[in-house]
Design an enzyme around this catalytic site. Sequence first.
Site, mmCIF file in Angstrom:
data_model
loop_
_atom_site.group_PDB
_atom_site.id
_atom_site.type_symbol
_atom_site.label_atom_id
_atom_site.label_comp_id
_atom_site.label_asym_id
_atom_site.label_seq_id
_atom_site.Cartn_x
_atom_site.Cartn_y
_atom_site.Cartn_z
ATOM 1 N N LEU A 206 0.853 -1.190 0.000
ATOM 2 C CA LEU A 206 0.000 0.000 0.000
ATOM 3 C C LEU A 206 0.890 1.242 0.000
ATOM 4 C CD1 LEU A 206 -3.109 -0.118 0.352
ATOM 5 C CD2 LEU A 206 -2.765 0.167 2.800
ATOM 6 N N HIS A 207 0.840 2.035 -1.039
ATOM 7 C CA HIS A 207 1.653 3.256 -0.989
ATOM 8 C C HIS A 207 1.108 4.418 -1.811
ATOM 9 C CE1 HIS A 207 3.040 1.660 -4.806
ATOM 10 N NE2 HIS A 207 3.503 2.859 -5.087
#
Length: 366
Positions: A206-207
């Site tokens: 997740l980024h």
Amino acid sequence: MLKVLNIVGARPNFMKIAPIVREMKRRETDFLPLIVHTGQHYDQAMSDSFFTDLGIPKPDFHLEVGSASHAVQTARIMTAFEPVVLEEKPDWVLVVGDVNSTIACALVCAKLGVKIAHVEAGLRSRDRSMPEEINRILTDAISDLLLTTSQDADENLKNEGVAADKIKFVGNVMIDSLFYSLKQAENSTVREDLNLSAKNYAVLTLHRPSNVDEKEILSGLLDALAAISEKLPIIFPAHPRTKANIERFGLTKKIESSNVRLTEPLGYLDFLRLYSGAKMVLTDSGGLQEETTALSIPCLTLRENTERPITISSGTNRLVGTDAEKIKQTAFEVLSRKSDSTDKKIPPLWDGRAAERICNVLLEIK
Ligand code: UD1
């Protein structure tokens, strides 16, 4: 002999450039490949470890730009890269993907009249709030050669008025790296180190700013993931920006009280070993949608759109957005399946030989 400057900057660039430089070095009478690292990513875990794992030669030029706002980072790359181009006078500059280093270096070359080849051209999410979408559109508009991973990308480019003879469908270099490294990744002890057995865990990354920069959204996602982790542990190698935001928003406890296990970012081989044994991957990354498709691993993409629709039509990807209920429902459905065999479809030319075709094209059109 073609002198080619190969640009890398951020983590997802390294596995794309590795097979291209390897192939150019193999054809040493035809190519003189040089590597320029902009320094957009600089942590050992985000950069150096990928050079080691993928056997990429040390960069010939390091621009050391580091982190900054989009404008400042892009400008710094341009300012530092221009003298390199003027000095080296390459026949081609090859850029990959959609990061700030991609557009910055392409723009320098367009103004200097140096030919640009864009690898992974033509992908479109049609979401201009994504910085990558802006980078993709602009890089494609000024590139001389558009090398595509799927035929939907060819169509996107033609619809934007790009001449057909500039577009070459060559396949996916990211998958070249994946197939090249699979055997070697078996030596990684990451699963043992984390006490995991194959198919008994999920992997999360997740980024994207849209997912991790606002407390409410990130917190909602973590709630959904915590619920899924009650059925199956989720291993979460966190990007530095995500990790910093989890701490800043006071969400560390939420993770600690769940079966989501936060780790440092992993190197290429450890991460490959990890996700290739996963029951399911949850992600907002672009590349991982492709890598899971190539390995027939179910992938839930935590975004409302994707620039890689081929991974849905001809792969294992499903768009689940950021709605907690939808994420949970889809994950539970995947987990309840007896077998994933229905997912075994791989897009054309994702065969480990894209770099070879890229080199052929460069020689043909010189
Ligand atoms: C960039 C790319 C994105 C890609 C991602 C993969 C752009 C616009 N975005 O996003 O497409 O999916 O890389 O990681 O180019 N940081 C570190 N160490 C590093 C690098 C970054 O701590 O080595 C932190 C810094 O706080 C930095 C932040 O991460 O400000 C964001 O880095 P940046 O390169 O601006 O964008 P990414 O989010 O990594």
